[in-house]
Scaffold this active site. Sequence first.
Site, PDB file in Angstrom:
ATOM      1  N   TYR A 140       0.818  -1.210   0.000  1.00  0.00           N
ATOM      2  CA  TYR A 140       0.000   0.000   0.000  1.00  0.00           C
ATOM      3  C   TYR A 140       0.857   1.267   0.000  1.00  0.00           C
ATOM      4  O   TYR A 140       0.356   2.363  -0.278  1.00  0.00           O
ATOM      5  CB  TYR A 140      -0.952   0.030   1.213  1.00  0.00           C
ATOM      6  CG  TYR A 140      -2.024  -1.046   1.174  1.00  0.00           C
ATOM      7  CD1 TYR A 140      -2.238  -1.809   0.038  1.00  0.00           C
ATOM      8  CD2 TYR A 140      -2.823  -1.285   2.275  1.00  0.00           C
ATOM      9  CE1 TYR A 140      -3.217  -2.798  -0.001  1.00  0.00           C
ATOM     10  CE2 TYR A 140      -3.813  -2.269   2.254  1.00  0.00           C
ATOM     11  CZ  TYR A 140      -3.993  -3.020   1.105  1.00  0.00           C
ATOM     12  OH  TYR A 140      -4.958  -3.990   1.082  1.00  0.00           O
ATOM     13  N   LYS A 190       3.323 -15.817   1.445  1.00  0.00           N
ATOM     14  CA  LYS A 190       3.211 -16.414   0.111  1.00  0.00           C
ATOM     15  C   LYS A 190       4.651 -16.654  -0.375  1.00  0.00           C
ATOM     16  O   LYS A 190       5.062 -16.193  -1.451  1.00  0.00           O
ATOM     17  CB  LYS A 190       2.434 -15.441  -0.811  1.00  0.00           C
ATOM     18  CG  LYS A 190       2.051 -16.007  -2.147  1.00  0.00           C
ATOM     19  CD  LYS A 190       0.935 -17.029  -2.095  1.00  0.00           C
ATOM     20  CE  LYS A 190       0.678 -17.618  -3.462  1.00  0.00           C
ATOM     21  NZ  LYS A 190      -0.235 -18.766  -3.442  1.00  0.00           N
ATOM     22  N   ASP A 222      -3.171 -18.502   0.887  1.00  0.00           N
ATOM     23  CA  ASP A 222      -4.358 -19.070   0.233  1.00  0.00           C
ATOM     24  C   ASP A 222      -4.971 -20.187   1.074  1.00  0.00           C
ATOM     25  O   ASP A 222      -6.185 -20.241   1.285  1.00  0.00           O
ATOM     26  CB  ASP A 222      -4.053 -19.539  -1.205  1.00  0.00           C
ATOM     27  CG  ASP A 222      -2.671 -20.161  -1.348  1.00  0.00           C
ATOM     28  OD1 ASP A 222      -1.955 -20.253  -0.332  1.00  0.00           O
ATOM     29  OD2 ASP A 222      -2.304 -20.568  -2.458  1.00  0.00           O
ATOM     30  N   ASP A 246      -5.209  -7.127   5.586  1.00  0.00           N
ATOM     31  CA  ASP A 246      -6.424  -6.380   5.257  1.00  0.00           C
ATOM     32  C   ASP A 246      -7.545  -7.362   4.919  1.00  0.00           C
ATOM     33  O   ASP A 246      -8.671  -7.278   5.428  1.00  0.00           O
ATOM     34  CB  ASP A 246      -6.101  -5.471   4.056  1.00  0.00           C
ATOM     35  CG  ASP A 246      -7.192  -4.459   3.775  1.00  0.00           C
ATOM     36  OD1 ASP A 246      -8.176  -4.431   4.521  1.00  0.00           O
ATOM     37  OD2 ASP A 246      -7.052  -3.707   2.792  1.00  0.00           O
ATOM     38  N   ASP A 250     -10.813  -8.962   7.657  1.00  0.00           N
ATOM     39  CA  ASP A 250     -12.237  -8.844   7.330  1.00  0.00           C
ATOM     40  C   ASP A 250     -12.899 -10.216   7.230  1.00  0.00           C
ATOM     41  O   ASP A 250     -14.045 -10.397   7.643  1.00  0.00           O
ATOM     42  CB  ASP A 250     -12.432  -8.082   6.014  1.00  0.00           C
ATOM     43  CG  ASP A 250     -12.587  -6.586   6.250  1.00  0.00           C
ATOM     44  OD1 ASP A 250     -12.321  -6.132   7.383  1.00  0.00           O
ATOM     45  OD2 ASP A 250     -12.968  -5.862   5.315  1.00  0.00           O
TER      46      ASP A 250
END
Length: 360
Positions: A140, A190, A222, A246, A250
Amino acid sequence: MDRIVLLPGDGIGPEVMVQARAVLDAVARRHGMELEFVEELIGGASIDQHGEPLRDEVVDLCRGSRAVLLGAVGGPKWDDMPVDVRPEKGLLRIRKDLGLFANLRPATVIPALADASALRPEVVEGIDLLVVRELTGGIYFGEPRGRATEGGLRKGFNTMVYDEEEVARITRVAFEQARLRRGHVTHVHKANVLDVSQLWMEVVDEVATEYPDVELAHQLVDSCAMLLVRDPRRFDVLVTGNLFGDILSDEAAEITGSLGMLPSASLATGGFGLYEPVHGSAPDIAGQDLANPLAAILSVAMLLETSLDCPKGAEEVRASVASTLAAGHRTGDLVLAGEERETIGCEAMGRHVLAGLEGA
Ligand code: NAD
């Protein structure tokens, strides 16, 4: 005397703040802590009075405090304003100016609310996990970033970059939190594809040697996303970078099914933190005594534990919330569609939690 800055904000922010402050005040008195509360404006309320969503004086006040408790910001009244002076800008600025690099999002299913999840009760009962997300680095913020046109093709690009210090400090937050909980950290990565994840693996393993009492596992992002819906109870603390965090925070929140119940903390170094419910300003129910104050009250529990070093007080708050719900008290948001049940308001819910504390 420890100063706590209260930033109620907009919409239901001020309503839930009244209840959260009363709970913090009661626990502080029980535990012989002297707290000084200072209330200030943020978001739309600050725009209306001062023309900007967050003033320098307020940031300085927060810097000199032990912790900040925030309600929520935003609402339709300010939706058409230029992006730079919108209420949300106040939130982004305070996080950046106070160096809040660690975002903590617990997802807990209180037994009385196991039915609220979209997952089967037998899958969600007993979920008690914490997502620790790096908040000020990664893709980000990484450079270079941007848009370009090359050979007639439009391109967009971002850079996922971390240095070892950024990884080490968020990893330490996760291990410290695990010590307060069940002593298990899952690092989400990852590394089969990303070089930056390989650095995370190395640094997380190095930091882990400082915490021989905490167990560590590495999990691909994943498969972690799948496990969160298939077997969420297996997780205690998850630590990860900004992008994965992020999304996973959620996802973890959603499996609990109750937006009005979710607290959060954003921490800087040295125990300073900003605590806030995950929900927004809920303009549709603001000013009607309909808001659920429990997310804000559970944010107070995090504040007690992490910034005031009072885990016992935190435990008392959580126990009182659990027993209030077990006694059947519900705000409207906690009632399932089609369920026949009497509801109570924000103020009454706060009163029940306070009464439960007195009996603790
Ligand atoms: P929201 O979280 O405010 O509301 C979503 C839905 O959940 C609404 O129906 C609302 O009534 C309900 N709800 C939320 N919190 C509740 C509570 N404590 N008790 C009972 N019901 C509750 O999200 P939104 O509607 O997308 O956004 C409204 C405003 O809040 C927008 O201006 C948005 O920018 C802002 N917002 C602020 C924050 C923040 O301050 N951290 C976070 C999200 C959204």
